[in-house]
Motif scaffolding. Structure first.
Motif, PDB file in Angstrom:
ATOM      1  N   PHE A 152       0.823  -1.209   0.000  1.00  0.00           N
ATOM      2  CA  PHE A 152       0.000   0.000   0.000  1.00  0.00           C
ATOM      3  C   PHE A 152       0.856   1.257   0.000  1.00  0.00           C
ATOM      4  O   PHE A 152       0.417   2.314   0.426  1.00  0.00           O
ATOM      5  N   LEU A 153       2.111   1.145  -0.437  1.00  0.00           N
ATOM      6  CA  LEU A 153       2.983   2.315  -0.305  1.00  0.00           C
ATOM      7  C   LEU A 153       2.652   3.402  -1.315  1.00  0.00           C
ATOM      8  O   LEU A 153       2.219   3.145  -2.426  1.00  0.00           O
ATOM      9  N   GLU A 155       3.970   6.830  -3.356  1.00  0.00           N
ATOM     10  CA  GLU A 155       5.189   7.481  -3.830  1.00  0.00           C
ATOM     11  C   GLU A 155       5.432   8.726  -2.992  1.00  0.00           C
ATOM     12  O   GLU A 155       4.502   9.430  -2.624  1.00  0.00           O
ATOM     13  N   LYS A 204      -6.642  -5.118  -1.991  1.00  0.00           N
ATOM     14  CA  LYS A 204      -5.812  -4.100  -2.643  1.00  0.00           C
ATOM     15  C   LYS A 204      -6.638  -3.256  -3.620  1.00  0.00           C
ATOM     16  O   LYS A 204      -6.650  -2.031  -3.565  1.00  0.00           O
ATOM     17  N   LYS A 251      -9.089  15.975  -0.051  1.00  0.00           N
ATOM     18  CA  LYS A 251      -8.522  17.238  -0.511  1.00  0.00           C
ATOM     19  C   LYS A 251      -8.964  17.441  -1.963  1.00  0.00           C
ATOM     20  O   LYS A 251      -8.597  16.661  -2.846  1.00  0.00           O
ATOM     21  N   GLY A 257      -3.997  11.328 -10.064  1.00  0.00           N
ATOM     22  CA  GLY A 257      -3.222  10.776 -11.176  1.00  0.00           C
ATOM     23  C   GLY A 257      -2.308   9.707 -10.625  1.00  0.00           C
ATOM     24  O   GLY A 257      -2.604   9.100  -9.595  1.00  0.00           O
ATOM     25  N   PHE A 319       2.528  14.143 -10.470  1.00  0.00           N
ATOM     26  CA  PHE A 319       1.113  13.902 -10.119  1.00  0.00           C
ATOM     27  C   PHE A 319       0.815  14.235  -8.657  1.00  0.00           C
ATOM     28  O   PHE A 319      -0.334  14.358  -8.263  1.00  0.00           O
ATOM     29  N   LYS A 320       1.888  14.400  -7.876  1.00  0.00           N
ATOM     30  CA  LYS A 320       1.770  14.867  -6.491  1.00  0.00           C
ATOM     31  C   LYS A 320       3.166  15.273  -6.032  1.00  0.00           C
ATOM     32  O   LYS A 320       4.148  14.985  -6.735  1.00  0.00           O
TER      33      LYS A 320
HETATM   34  C1  UDX Z   1      -1.675   5.196  -4.113  1.00  0.00           C
HETATM   35  C2  UDX Z   1      -2.188   4.582  -2.807  1.00  0.00           C
HETATM   36  O1  UDX Z   1      -2.345   5.610  -1.828  1.00  0.00           O
HETATM   37  C3  UDX Z   1      -1.244   3.499  -2.319  1.00  0.00           C
HETATM   38  O2  UDX Z   1      -1.777   2.885  -1.155  1.00  0.00           O
HETATM   39  C4  UDX Z   1      -1.080   2.468  -3.422  1.00  0.00           C
HETATM   40  O3  UDX Z   1      -0.184   1.462  -3.037  1.00  0.00           O
HETATM   41  C5  UDX Z   1      -0.591   3.122  -4.699  1.00  0.00           C
HETATM   42  O4  UDX Z   1      -1.497   4.176  -5.074  1.00  0.00           O
HETATM   43  P1  UDX Z   1       0.160   6.994  -4.860  1.00  0.00           P
HETATM   44  O5  UDX Z   1      -0.361   6.799  -6.250  1.00  0.00           O
HETATM   45  O6  UDX Z   1       1.630   6.992  -4.632  1.00  0.00           O
HETATM   46  O7  UDX Z   1      -0.455   5.875  -3.867  1.00  0.00           O
HETATM   47  O8  UDX Z   1      -0.374   8.407  -4.365  1.00  0.00           O
HETATM   48  P2  UDX Z   1      -1.452   9.000  -3.354  1.00  0.00           P
HETATM   49  O9  UDX Z   1      -0.763   9.764  -2.311  1.00  0.00           O
HETATM   50  O10 UDX Z   1      -2.422   7.992  -2.901  1.00  0.00           O
HETATM   51  O11 UDX Z   1      -2.186  10.060  -4.314  1.00  0.00           O
HETATM   52  C6  UDX Z   1      -2.826   9.653  -5.525  1.00  0.00           C
HETATM   53  C7  UDX Z   1      -3.403  10.834  -6.247  1.00  0.00           C
HETATM   54  O12 UDX Z   1      -4.539  11.343  -5.561  1.00  0.00           O
HETATM   55  C8  UDX Z   1      -2.449  12.036  -6.418  1.00  0.00           C
HETATM   56  O13 UDX Z   1      -2.593  12.542  -7.735  1.00  0.00           O
HETATM   57  C9  UDX Z   1      -2.941  13.043  -5.410  1.00  0.00           C
HETATM   58  O14 UDX Z   1      -2.678  14.375  -5.796  1.00  0.00           O
HETATM   59  C10 UDX Z   1      -4.442  12.746  -5.406  1.00  0.00           C
HETATM   60  N1  UDX Z   1      -5.105  13.114  -4.146  1.00  0.00           N
HETATM   61  C11 UDX Z   1      -4.815  12.447  -2.995  1.00  0.00           C
HETATM   62  C12 UDX Z   1      -6.061  14.128  -4.149  1.00  0.00           C
HETATM   63  O15 UDX Z   1      -6.340  14.760  -5.182  1.00  0.00           O
HETATM   64  N2  UDX Z   1      -6.708  14.423  -2.965  1.00  0.00           N
HETATM   65  C13 UDX Z   1      -6.450  13.757  -1.809  1.00  0.00           C
HETATM   66  O16 UDX Z   1      -7.096  14.084  -0.795  1.00  0.00           O
HETATM   67  C14 UDX Z   1      -5.473  12.742  -1.820  1.00  0.00           C
END
Ligand code: UDX
Length: 432
Positions: A152-153, A155, A204, A251, A257, A319-320
């Motif tokens: 569940f990690l 990035e 998952k 948020k 993305g 993407f973040k």
């Molecule tokens: C995600 C899952 O969180 C993780 O558990 C899984 O293993 C892989 O996919 P990740 O893709 O690295 O992780 O990023 P995450 O922090 O979850 O953010 C995903 C996207 O959602 C980003 O584009 C982020 O900007 C967006 N996001 C996240 C929002 O727009 N609002 C939020 O409140 C949270």
């Protein structure tokens, strides 16, 4: 314990580095010999805070090894994690060719009992296929087990997520597999969720789909806030304090993305269809995500009137924050949409520029936020990097051709920017 990780991508490298840090002997394999040669020299092909240090330290301490030969990895390890990519096919279904190839290679190379663990995000029932494949190709009656142990990690915080998970999910179908994985995860003082393989696989996909649903939900609410003059940040806070809802993943912004949510959602819709269930809810989640960005483009258009010939300064592309990953980044899509309208794009991202150069044409890449703003008609915030929170807006106002900020991440206090003389548009908050 002796562990092999097949697939040295994001999940594989973080998993390998962290297991070695915990004192295990880990060998990471990948068929990309150049990548493996680089890793042997301490060159880490992805940007992830703390990963390089962890890899270099554990390699030096002879707990972490790299190889381009699956045979070598399979020979020396009792537990083998499969962490190869499962990219989407045209129709959204996950392409499991990599998993099948690895299962085949494991089967022909294993000389004694092996526990084969799915780490990649895979459709439910992949465990059965891995089992069938190994049984089919295995040379003698060597015993093996298959298990599922989804990761569940996130990035940007991958190491911390690995080392401090909320829970560890283990899908097993034999006592031996259960004992081995329980022993491997003994250092972690968190709940172990032990299920059968299919439930673990589903946990998952269902978790990622649920998180994406939360994001699309709050983005949909932000649309209503925009219409009626409510504030989505306040709405999210008020909702999130309810323990049944929780504050995270509420948020509002320009949409989700990355390499997981868009792909995993499509794959889950596809899996559901195969079982005969039409997961309409998740189809809407994906649609809301796409529409969120279109509504942001409309905000820019509404402020600038004609986009053609205007210069848009974009801060952030990843993407973040805290990653250089631009896969499925909403900002990338926005750049293309603006270019189609005839805009000139200036762009800055603290980490993602090198990757952006490979996929974006006719964009002016800048060295920092201020040079990006020079002579632009609009400043757009696409990624909430920390350094963008501390910008000098007096300076920015002088640099911009017109004092217009469209904030896709709700980073700033609207009142502060209004007082400085900006026209400030954000997501689901009052326009000032
Ligand atoms: C995600 C899952 O969180 C993780 O558990 C899984 O293993 C892989 O996919 P990740 O893709 O690295 O992780 O990023 P995450 O922090 O979850 O953010 C995903 C996207 O959602 C980003 O584009 C982020 O900007 C967006 N996001 C996240 C929002 O727009 N609002 C939020 O409140 C949270």
């Amino acid at each position: 314990m002796k562990i092999a990780i097949i697939g040295s991508g994001y999940v594989g490298l973080v998993t390998g580095a962290c297991f070695s840090e915990l004192g295990n002997k880990v060998i990471c394999a990948d068929n990309d010999a150049r990548k493996i040669n680089g890793l042997k020299k301490g060159l880490v092909p992805i940007y992830e805070p703390g990963l390089e240090e962890l890899i270099v330290r554990n390699a030096r301490n002879k707990r972490l090894f790299f190889t381009a030969s699956i045979k070598e990895a399979v020979k020396s390890s009792e537990i083998i994690f499969i962490a190869v990519g499962t990219p989407p096919l045209e129709n959204g279904e996950a392409d499991l060719t990599g998993i099948e190839n690895v299962a085949h290679s494991i089967a022909v190379n294993m000389k004694g009992y092996r526990l084969i663990v799915e780490k990649s995000t895979v459709p439910v029932e992949t465990g059965d296929w891995v089992k069938h494949t190994i049984t089919h190709y295995i040379k003698d009656k060597t015993k093996f087990d298959v298990a599922s142990n989804p990761e569940f990690l996130r990035e940007g915080s991958a190491i911390d997520d690995f080392m401090h998970p909320d829970r560890i999910v283990i899908g097993v179908e034999s006592k031996k597999a259960r004992d081995l994985l329980t022993e491997l995860y003994r250092p972690f003082k968190v709940p172990l969720v032990i299920t059968n393989i299919k439930s673990a696989e589903l946990i998952k996909h269902a978790s990622n789909a649920f998180l994406a649903t939360k994001i699309s939900f709050i983005n949909a609410v932000s649309q209503i806030c925009d219409k009626v003059g409510a504030d989505v940040e306040e709405v999210a806070r008020g909702m999130g304090l309810d323990k049944r809802i929780g504050p995270s993943f509420l948020k509002a912004g320009i949409g989700y993305g990355g390499s997981c949510f868009p792909k995993d959602l499509d794959a889950f819709v596809h899996i559901s269809e195969k079982t005969g269930y039409d997961f309409k809810l998740l189809k809407s989640v994906a649609k809301v995500n796409i529409e969120q960005l279109s509504s942001v483009l409309k905000k820019i258009k509404d402020s600038l009137w004609i986009i053609k010939g205007k210069t848009i300064a974009i801060l952030g592309l990843a993407f973040k924050p805290n990653t250089d990953d631009i896969r499925n980044a909403p900002a990338l899509r926005l750049v293309r949409m603006l270019q189609e309208e005839g805009a000139r794009i200036k762009l800055y991202d603290p980490q993602a520029i090198n990757k952006a150069r490979k996929v974006l044409d006719k964009v002016i890449f800048c060295a920092d936020a201020y040079s990006t703003c020079r002579s632009a008609d609009c400043l757009f915030i696409a990624t909430e990097w920390d350094e963008f929170k501390e910008l000098d807006f007096v300076k920015i106002k002088k640099l911009l051709r017109r004092p217009l900020i469209v904030d896709g991440r709700n980073l700033y206090d609207p009142e502060v920017l209004r007082k400085l003389g900006f026209s400030y548009i954000s997501i689901g908050r009052k326009k000032v």
